[in-house]
Every structure is written in C-alpha cells, then in structure tokens.
Motif scaffolding. Sequence first.
Motif, PDB file in Angstrom:
ATOM      1  N   HIS A  35       0.528  -6.762  -2.996  1.00 32.15           N
ATOM      2  CA  HIS A  35      -0.122  -7.211  -4.226  1.00 32.15           C
ATOM      3  C   HIS A  35       0.829  -8.030  -5.080  1.00 32.15           C
ATOM      4  CE1 HIS A  35      -3.264  -6.791  -7.324  1.00 32.15           C
ATOM      5  NE2 HIS A  35      -2.263  -6.881  -8.159  1.00 32.15           N
ATOM      6  N   MET A  93      -8.941  -7.548   2.256  1.00 31.53           N
ATOM      7  CA  MET A  93      -9.363  -6.386   1.468  1.00 31.53           C
ATOM      8  C   MET A  93      -8.560  -6.321   0.182  1.00 31.53           C
ATOM      9  SD  MET A  93     -11.748  -4.994   3.081  1.00 31.53           S
ATOM     10  CE  MET A  93     -11.891  -3.461   2.199  1.00 31.53           C
ATOM     11  N   SER A  94      -9.189  -5.799  -0.842  1.00 28.56           N
ATOM     12  CA  SER A  94      -8.497  -5.723  -2.129  1.00 28.56           C
ATOM     13  C   SER A  94      -7.480  -4.583  -2.111  1.00 28.56           C
ATOM     14  CB  SER A  94      -9.504  -5.484  -3.239  1.00 28.56           C
ATOM     15  OG  SER A  94     -10.093  -4.226  -3.080  1.00 28.56           O
ATOM     16  N   THR A  95      -6.528  -4.688  -3.033  1.00 29.83           N
ATOM     17  CA  THR A  95      -5.494  -3.667  -3.087  1.00 29.83           C
ATOM     18  C   THR A  95      -6.073  -2.311  -3.462  1.00 29.83           C
ATOM     19  OG1 THR A  95      -3.991  -5.401  -3.771  1.00 29.83           O
ATOM     20  CG2 THR A  95      -3.262  -3.160  -4.112  1.00 29.83           C
ATOM     21  N   SER A  96      -7.120  -2.324  -4.290  1.00 27.01           N
ATOM     22  CA  SER A  96      -7.642  -1.033  -4.762  1.00 27.01           C
ATOM     23  C   SER A  96      -8.268  -0.236  -3.632  1.00 27.01           C
ATOM     24  CB  SER A  96      -8.654  -1.266  -5.874  1.00 27.01           C
ATOM     25  OG  SER A  96      -9.778  -1.934  -5.379  1.00 27.01           O
ATOM     26  N   SER A  97      -8.799  -0.900  -2.591  1.00 27.72           N
ATOM     27  CA  SER A  97      -9.360  -0.105  -1.491  1.00 27.72           C
ATOM     28  C   SER A  97      -8.260   0.600  -0.714  1.00 27.72           C
ATOM     29  CB  SER A  97     -10.206  -0.989  -0.586  1.00 27.72           C
ATOM     30  OG  SER A  97      -9.661  -2.261  -0.478  1.00 27.72           O
ATOM     31  N   TYR A  98      -7.107  -0.082  -0.526  1.00 31.03           N
ATOM     32  CA  TYR A  98      -5.978   0.600   0.105  1.00 31.03           C
ATOM     33  C   TYR A  98      -5.500   1.756  -0.764  1.00 31.03           C
ATOM     34  CZ  TYR A  98      -5.559  -3.131   3.506  1.00 31.03           C
ATOM     35  OH  TYR A  98      -5.800  -4.009   4.522  1.00 31.03           O
ATOM     36  N   ALA A 153       0.854  -1.442   0.000  1.00 30.77           N
ATOM     37  CA  ALA A 153      -0.232  -2.165  -0.667  1.00 30.77           C
ATOM     38  C   ALA A 153       0.267  -2.825  -1.947  1.00 30.77           C
ATOM     39  CB  ALA A 153      -1.373  -1.191  -0.973  1.00 30.77           C
ATOM     40  N   PHE A 154       1.089  -2.117  -2.717  1.00 32.27           N
ATOM     41  CA  PHE A 154       1.652  -2.715  -3.936  1.00 32.27           C
ATOM     42  C   PHE A 154       2.591  -3.861  -3.596  1.00 32.27           C
ATOM     43  CE2 PHE A 154       0.841   1.416  -6.229  1.00 32.27           C
ATOM     44  CZ  PHE A 154      -0.071   0.872  -7.091  1.00 32.27           C
TER      45      PHE A 154
END
Lengths: 99, 172
Positions: free
Chosen positions: A51, A1-6, A47-48
């Motif tokens: 990333h 999953m992409s970071t933006s969804s988290y 999440a960061f």
Amino acid sequence: MSTSSYLTISIILFSIGTIGFVVRRNAIVVFMCVELMLNAVNLAFVAFARHHGSLEGEAAVFFVMVVAAAEAAVGLAIIIAVFRNHRSIETSDADHLRL
Amino acid sequence: MNIFFILLSAIALSSALGVILMRNPIHSALCLIVNLVAIAGYFALLNAHFLALVQIIVYAGAIMVLVVFVLMLLNSKLEEQKSAGLFMLVVSSVFAVMFIVHMSKIYGAEFSTSGVASASLQGTVANLGRVLFTQYVFSFEASAVLLMAAIVGAAMLAKTTPERPRGDGERV
C-alpha cells in the motif's frame, strides 16, 4: 484487490489464532496457534508494504520469520522438557509455579 | 487476480478453523501447513516473491517439520472431549467478533484502494536483499546471533542429564 480486503483476512486469521490460543489445552496446538497469529501479522505487514510502496514492511516480515524460527526451536525444546517431567503436554498440567 | 484472492481466502480461513477445531493435533498441524501455503499465495499476489518462497521453505518446510516431528515423538493422547473450555470459547469468540468488527471499520475506509501502484516495487531477492544489507544490516547480523543462541538454548533444554535417573511418570 484493495488493501482492506487483505487486512480483513489478516484480522480474521489473527482472531482465529487468538481463540485457539485461549481454548485449546494441548501445548503444541497452542504453539501452532501462535504461529497462526504471527502469519496473520505477516500478511498485514506485506499488505501495508504494498500500500505504501516501500519494502520496509517486507524486511519486517523477514525478521518476524527469523524470530518465529528461534521461538519454534526453543519452545519445542521447552515442551519436550515439560513432557519429560510431567508425562503430559496439557497446559493445565504444568501448574507447579501456581501458589 | 480476483478469483485467486477468493480461492486463497477460502483455503486460508477454512484451514485456520481446522487448526483450532481438529481433535487430533496431527490434523491441526496438517491444516496449519495448508494455511501457511495459502499465505504464501497471498504473498505472491502482493508481489513479495522472495517472502512467498521463504514462507514455504522455512515455515511450511522447516518449522512445521519440527513441530510434526515433536508431535509424533511425544505421541500425546487425543485431547479429551470434556467441554471445560466452553466458557472460554464463548468469551473469546465474543471478543474476537468485536475485534474483527472494530478493526474492519477502522481499516475499511482508509485502505479501500490498493495504494500507490508502483510497478517498480517488487519484493524480489535483489530488492529485498538491498534493503536488508544496507538499511537493516545491524538487525540482520543480530538475527544471526539470535538464531545461534536459539540453537544452543534448544540443545541445552532438550538434552537429558545423565546423572539424574528419569522417573517413570512421577512428578518432580
């Protein structure tokens, strides 16, 4: 999953916590809303960290957990002290410092 | 991976709404425990194994047991039904929606990937412990002092003073 969804989940959880903090009047529920906001920020930290490929964000989450534990102990002790004086844990009842 | 994320999101968002919507504070606390476990699931998805376990043990275990214990000890009455906070609810909801839209626009484009895919980065006990005991060793020791101070402060705030008799319902 992409970071933006988290991050989106984290932002929504933080907003829900903020609404509860403003709206609810039971001091312990207000306290639990603060915990909700802290956890939303923890999720963004992790999440960061993934990333950027470093563990420093996870170290920050560890310290946030330490501070949250200390805050829980002291905050609940304050709520018990307020209850002992006012026989209530409604936030609107503890207004004796109001001018 | 994707199905786990969707499942966890449904659990986390619905239990977070339960925290602020339940009338009974005990139900709010139980919803918060479900939410904390869901966030531990996110941590596991993000390869932060140590934090996922600590989240369950410390948050959902220790802290929430403390909260539920105090909640049952005080045995507070249910929150009254009058809608004194309706204005605050509308205002805070409007600001929350603005916040969500704004932040999603900021982060949506820049973090649309999953970042650097370094398989070596695992938040295991060994890796995170190495960071904590080298780079952040001073903060780590300071947090020990903070916890000690919190224990002493909580004991001091919560203990009863034997000199002063406790008034029954009277305001001091």
